[in-house]
Write an enzyme that holds these catalytic residues in place. Structure first.
Site, PDB file in Angstrom:
ATOM      1  N   GLY A   1       6.240   3.703  -0.653  1.00  0.00           N
ATOM      2  CA  GLY A   1       6.362   3.592   0.794  1.00  0.00           C
ATOM      3  C   GLY A   1       6.350   4.928   1.514  1.00  0.00           C
TER       4      GLY A   1
ATOM      5  CB  SER B   1       1.568   5.475  -1.512  1.00  0.00           C
ATOM      6  OG  SER B   1       2.847   5.595  -0.905  1.00  0.00           O
TER       7      SER B   1
ATOM      8  CD  GLU C   1      11.595  -1.215  -2.438  1.00  0.00           C
ATOM      9  OE1 GLU C   1      11.438  -2.448  -2.343  1.00  0.00           O
ATOM     10  OE2 GLU C   1      10.689  -0.397  -2.167  1.00  0.00           O
TER      11      GLU C   1
ATOM     12  N   GLY D   1       2.622  -2.427  -2.645  1.00  0.00           N
ATOM     13  CA  GLY D   1       3.601  -2.855  -1.640  1.00  0.00           C
ATOM     14  C   GLY D   1       2.933  -3.013  -0.293  1.00  0.00           C
ATOM     15  N   GLY D   2       3.093  -2.014   0.566  1.00  0.00           N
ATOM     16  CA  GLY D   2       2.611  -2.071   1.946  1.00  0.00           C
ATOM     17  C   GLY D   2       1.190  -2.610   2.120  1.00  0.00           C
TER      18      GLY D   2
ATOM     19  CD  GLU E   1       6.395  -0.203  -8.309  1.00  0.00           C
ATOM     20  OE1 GLU E   1       5.421  -0.577  -7.661  1.00  0.00           O
ATOM     21  OE2 GLU E   1       7.550  -0.583  -8.072  1.00  0.00           O
TER      22      GLU E   1
ATOM     23  CG  HIS F   1      10.808  -2.960  -6.997  1.00  0.00           C
ATOM     24  ND1 HIS F   1      11.301  -2.120  -6.020  1.00  0.00           N
ATOM     25  CD2 HIS F   1       9.452  -2.881  -6.911  1.00  0.00           C
ATOM     26  CE1 HIS F   1      10.275  -1.568  -5.384  1.00  0.00           C
ATOM     27  NE2 HIS F   1       9.152  -2.018  -5.894  1.00  0.00           N
TER      28      HIS F   1
ATOM     29  CG  ASN G   1       7.092  -6.097  -4.388  1.00  0.00           C
ATOM     30  OD1 ASN G   1       7.582  -7.077  -3.813  1.00  0.00           O
ATOM     31  ND2 ASN G   1       7.824  -5.066  -4.798  1.00  0.00           N
ATOM     32  CD1 TRP G   2       2.757  -9.583  -0.796  1.00  0.00           C
ATOM     33  CD2 TRP G   2       3.191 -11.501   0.288  1.00  0.00           C
ATOM     34  NE1 TRP G   2       1.593 -10.313  -0.763  1.00  0.00           N
ATOM     35  CE2 TRP G   2       1.827 -11.509  -0.101  1.00  0.00           C
ATOM     36  CE3 TRP G   2       3.687 -12.618   0.976  1.00  0.00           C
ATOM     37  CZ2 TRP G   2       0.970 -12.560   0.183  1.00  0.00           C
ATOM     38  CZ3 TRP G   2       2.822 -13.667   1.257  1.00  0.00           C
ATOM     39  CH2 TRP G   2       1.483 -13.637   0.861  1.00  0.00           C
ATOM     40  CE  LYS G   3       7.895  -2.700  -1.987  1.00  0.00           C
ATOM     41  NZ  LYS G   3       8.035  -1.269  -1.874  1.00  0.00           N
TER      42      LYS G   3
HETATM   43  P1  13P Z   1       4.148   0.820  -1.560  1.00  0.00           P
HETATM   44  O1  13P Z   1       2.774   0.404  -2.045  1.00  0.00           O
HETATM   45  O2  13P Z   1       4.447   0.329  -0.184  1.00  0.00           O
HETATM   46  O3  13P Z   1       4.375   2.269  -1.750  1.00  0.00           O
HETATM   47  O4  13P Z   1       5.199   0.056  -2.518  1.00  0.00           O
HETATM   48  C1  13P Z   1       5.056   0.135  -3.899  1.00  0.00           C
HETATM   49  C2  13P Z   1       5.996  -0.823  -4.532  1.00  0.00           C
HETATM   50  O5  13P Z   1       7.198  -0.636  -4.492  1.00  0.00           O
HETATM   51  C3  13P Z   1       5.438  -1.997  -5.193  1.00  0.00           C
HETATM   52  O6  13P Z   1       6.396  -2.666  -5.936  1.00  0.00           O
END
Ligand code: 13P
Length: 251
Positions: free
Chosen positions: A173, A213, A97, A234-235, A167, A95, A9-11
């Site tokens: 993050g 993470s 967020e 994510g990251g 999640e 998600h 997930n590149w956000k």
């Molecule tokens: P991180 O891997 O950066 O913690 O993000 C997880 C995430 O929200 C994937 O959708």
């Protein structure tokens, strides 16, 4: 046996040009890797460029969100067909967020899941509790409500098209991963919920991803757990080498 599934997930990261570069590197590294299903989810405006970059490989494309209506006066929104037309096979729904910053509700997630399936998209449905909810020992209650309302009146035959991502919000993050045991405990709870709500057969086929993470160094422990079938990253999905290592460590 459920096939491992690693989704990035590149956000809100990577312009079209940057996305083409990153997707191209991932294709070079694992474009023909058959042991794990691989998905990248760039922002809307980078979907076409990333899609071009992974063309003729096994890497799939997904969007991070969409509206549930087909068209209309919804300024700033994108429809299921638009997502599909951009080359996506998958779409993320709910998600944390989106829930936190855009007040997305379980009812909206439910509409998105149904709209995605009608449009021929495969939803990745995100659930998970906040730190406060975990500290109050309400994580099961919260996740159960997200499942109950999010999957309300979803027919059993559609469950095969769905992936669920657990999640925990406190692990996103933050560099703070749930331990293998903590994650497995919730994953097993989630699979039980599907067994009760649908059937054992259907629940056993459902892929449950962990997110929060995930790094090359912790994926092996996570994926070794019985009910963890992959990760929503994510990251670490923004770095071709890290993402590649996560994919390879999942096989
Ligand atoms: P991180 O891997 O950066 O913690 O993000 C997880 C995430 O929200 C994937 O959708």
């Amino acid at each position: 046996m459920r096939k491992p599934f690693i989704a990035g997930n590149w956000k809100m990261n990577k312009t079209a040009e940057e996305a083409a570069g990153l997707a191209g590197k991932i294709k070079e590294n694992v474009g023909n890797f058959e042991e794990v299903d691989i998905l990248i989810c760039p922002p809307y405006t980078s979907l076409l460029a990333a899609g071009q970059a992974v063309k003729d490989s096994l890497i799939e494309l997904g969007a991070q969100n969409m509206h549930w209506e087909n068209s209309g006066a919804f300024t700033g929104e994108v429809s299921p067909q638009m997502v599909k037309e951009s080359g996506c096979k998958f779409v993320i729904a709910g998600h944390s967020e989106r829930r936190k910053y855009f007040s997305e509700t379980n009812q909206e997630v439910n509409k998105k899941i149904k709209a995605a399936i009608s449009a021929g998209l495969l939803p990745i449905v995100c659930i998970g509790e906040t730190l406060e909810q975990r500290e109050q020992k309400k994580e099961r209650e919260v996740v159960e409500k997200q499942l109950k309302e999010g999957f309300d009146s979803l027919p059993e035959e559609d469950l095969g098209k769905i992936t669920v991502a657990y999640e925990p919000v406190w692990a996103i993050g933050t560099g703070k991963t749930a331990s293998g045991e903590q994650a497995e405990e919730m994953h097993s709870f989630i699979r039980e919920w599907f067994k009760n709500a649908y059937s054992s057969q259907t629940a056993e086929k459902l892929r449950l991803l962990y997110g929060g993470s995930v790094k090359p160094g912790n994926i092996k422990e996570l994926i070794s757990k019985e009910n963890i079938d992959g990760a929503l990253v994510g990251g670490a999905s923004l770095k071709a080498d890290d993402f590649t290592e996560i994919v390879k460590n999942s096989a």
